[in-house]
Design a protein around this motif. Structure first.
Motif, mmCIF file in Angstrom:
data_model
loop_
_atom_site.group_PDB
_atom_site.id
_atom_site.type_symbol
_atom_site.label_atom_id
_atom_site.label_comp_id
_atom_site.label_asym_id
_atom_site.label_seq_id
_atom_site.Cartn_x
_atom_site.Cartn_y
_atom_site.Cartn_z
ATOM 1 N N ALA A 28 0.628 -0.657 -0.531
ATOM 2 C CA ALA A 28 -0.419 0.265 -0.042
ATOM 3 C C ALA A 28 0.815 1.081 0.387
ATOM 4 O O ALA A 28 2.256 1.612 0.392
ATOM 5 N N ALA A 29 0.440 2.105 -0.864
ATOM 6 C CA ALA A 29 1.501 3.578 -0.998
ATOM 7 C C ALA A 29 0.224 4.150 -0.112
ATOM 8 O O ALA A 29 -1.212 4.711 -1.196
ATOM 9 N N ILE A 30 0.452 5.421 0.695
ATOM 10 C CA ILE A 30 -0.388 6.639 0.894
ATOM 11 C C ILE A 30 -0.256 7.643 0.959
ATOM 12 O O ILE A 30 0.679 8.201 0.962
ATOM 13 N N GLU A 31 -1.224 8.935 0.233
ATOM 14 C CA GLU A 31 -0.550 9.573 0.449
ATOM 15 C C GLU A 31 -1.090 10.751 1.162
ATOM 16 O O GLU A 31 -2.954 10.613 1.125
ATOM 17 N N TYR A 32 -0.594 11.967 1.369
ATOM 18 C CA TYR A 32 -1.459 12.411 2.265
ATOM 19 C C TYR A 32 -1.584 14.373 1.601
ATOM 20 O O TYR A 32 -0.968 14.801 0.384
ATOM 21 N N VAL A 37 4.563 10.875 1.821
ATOM 22 C CA VAL A 37 3.840 8.969 1.099
ATOM 23 C C VAL A 37 4.469 8.508 1.449
ATOM 24 O O VAL A 37 5.367 8.713 2.706
ATOM 25 N N TYR A 38 3.854 7.391 2.575
ATOM 26 C CA TYR A 38 4.134 6.036 3.600
ATOM 27 C C TYR A 38 3.343 4.980 2.352
ATOM 28 O O TYR A 38 2.547 4.916 2.074
ATOM 29 N N VAL A 39 4.797 3.937 3.090
ATOM 30 C CA VAL A 39 3.984 2.536 2.537
ATOM 31 C C VAL A 39 3.979 1.138 3.546
ATOM 32 O O VAL A 39 4.378 2.358 5.076
ATOM 33 N N GLY A 40 3.274 1.026 2.997
ATOM 34 C CA GLY A 40 3.634 -0.416 4.404
ATOM 35 C C GLY A 40 3.076 -1.867 3.092
ATOM 36 O O GLY A 40 2.726 -1.435 2.319
ATOM 37 N N CYS A 41 3.505 -2.647 3.656
ATOM 38 C CA CYS A 41 3.057 -4.429 3.272
ATOM 39 C C CYS A 41 2.796 -5.057 4.214
ATOM 40 O O CYS A 41 2.537 -4.718 5.441
ATOM 41 N N LYS A 68 -0.330 14.878 10.446
ATOM 42 C CA LYS A 68 -1.225 15.208 10.637
ATOM 43 C C LYS A 68 -2.366 15.801 10.145
ATOM 44 O O LYS A 68 -3.162 16.095 9.747
ATOM 45 N N SER A 69 -1.879 16.066 8.280
ATOM 46 C CA SER A 69 -2.568 16.445 7.062
ATOM 47 C C SER A 69 -3.616 14.661 7.140
ATOM 48 O O SER A 69 -3.734 14.346 7.406
ATOM 49 N N ARG A 70 -4.515 15.371 5.983
ATOM 50 C CA ARG A 70 -5.361 15.053 5.777
ATOM 51 C C ARG A 70 -5.007 13.680 4.780
ATOM 52 O O ARG A 70 -4.350 14.011 3.581
ATOM 53 N N TRP A 93 -11.187 1.462 9.042
ATOM 54 C CA TRP A 93 -9.972 2.473 9.256
ATOM 55 C C TRP A 93 -9.437 3.787 8.215
ATOM 56 O O TRP A 93 -9.133 4.703 9.379
ATOM 57 N N PHE A 94 -10.249 3.536 6.982
ATOM 58 C CA PHE A 94 -10.185 4.427 6.371
ATOM 59 C C PHE A 94 -11.647 5.438 6.731
ATOM 60 O O PHE A 94 -10.743 6.903 6.373
ATOM 61 N N CYS A 95 -11.987 4.338 6.880
ATOM 62 C CA CYS A 95 -13.568 5.902 7.823
ATOM 63 C C CYS A 95 -12.188 6.852 9.093
ATOM 64 O O CYS A 95 -12.628 7.511 8.990
ATOM 65 N N GLU A 96 -11.559 6.124 10.038
ATOM 66 C CA GLU A 96 -11.390 6.754 11.139
ATOM 67 C C GLU A 96 -10.288 7.881 10.396
ATOM 68 O O GLU A 96 -10.461 9.320 11.353
ATOM 69 N N PHE A 97 -9.668 8.169 9.422
ATOM 70 C CA PHE A 97 -9.146 9.158 8.428
ATOM 71 C C PHE A 97 -9.593 9.796 7.849
ATOM 72 O O PHE A 97 -8.801 10.351 6.604
ATOM 73 N N GLU A 98 -10.627 9.446 7.278
ATOM 74 C CA GLU A 98 -11.303 10.066 6.250
ATOM 75 C C GLU A 98 -12.049 11.572 6.768
ATOM 76 O O GLU A 98 -12.003 11.345 7.852
#
Ligand code: THU
Length: 131
Positions: A28-32, A37-41, A68-70, A93-98
């Motif tokens: 996974a790669a996530i952008e704020y 950008v952070y990644v995880g496996c 801390k950003s969106r 979890w997406f809901c938590e951070f949306e």
């Protein structure tokens, strides 16, 4: 970052997956909004149920790094399948951070192209502590 670029980062992270039990690599790669950008496996465990998915690993890393950003985009990739949908726990979890609408979930479609979805599309009747 474009959806293609983010999917590439997810694909790179998938190579690092620790998945000796399922042999199913996920990245996974996530952008704020900050541009970070952070990644995880996925990281599995001999006690099967305590393993963690790639997406939650990436979100946990972002939190640990002080982001801390969106959260704007989540790209998910597996070399083992097209359309690597996030599991139900990751969707929650997406809901938590949306924060507000606008977060996009990106998966690779059957033709190898990025397909984009909203959180509402993937988890329409989400659990909410305070409705
Ligand atoms: N997995 C993820 O990393 N993300 C998902 O959203 C679904 C499943 C992982 C967990 C496990 O290590 C492997 O895929 C097979 O279920």
């Amino acid at each position: 970052m474009t959806n293609e670029e983010l999917l590439k980062k997810a694909a790179e992270a998938a190579k690092n997956a620790y998945c000796p039990y399922s042999k199913f690599n996920v990245g996974a790669a996530i952008e704020y909004e900050s541009g970070n950008v952070y990644v995880g496996c996925n990281v599995e465990n001999g006690s099967y149920t305590v393993g963690i998915c790639a997406e939650r690993n990436a979100m946990s890393t972002a939190i640990a790094m002080g982001e801390k950003s969106r959260l704007m985009k989540v790209a998910i990739y597996s070399p083992n399948t097209k359309l690597c949908w996030p599991c139900g726990a990751c969707r929650q979890w997406f809901c938590e951070f949306e924060q507000g609408q606008g977060m996009k979930i990106i998966v690779e479609d059957k033709d190898g192209k990025p397909a984009e979805f909203t959180v509402d599309e993937l988890i329409p009747h989400r659990f909410e502590l305070i409705p």
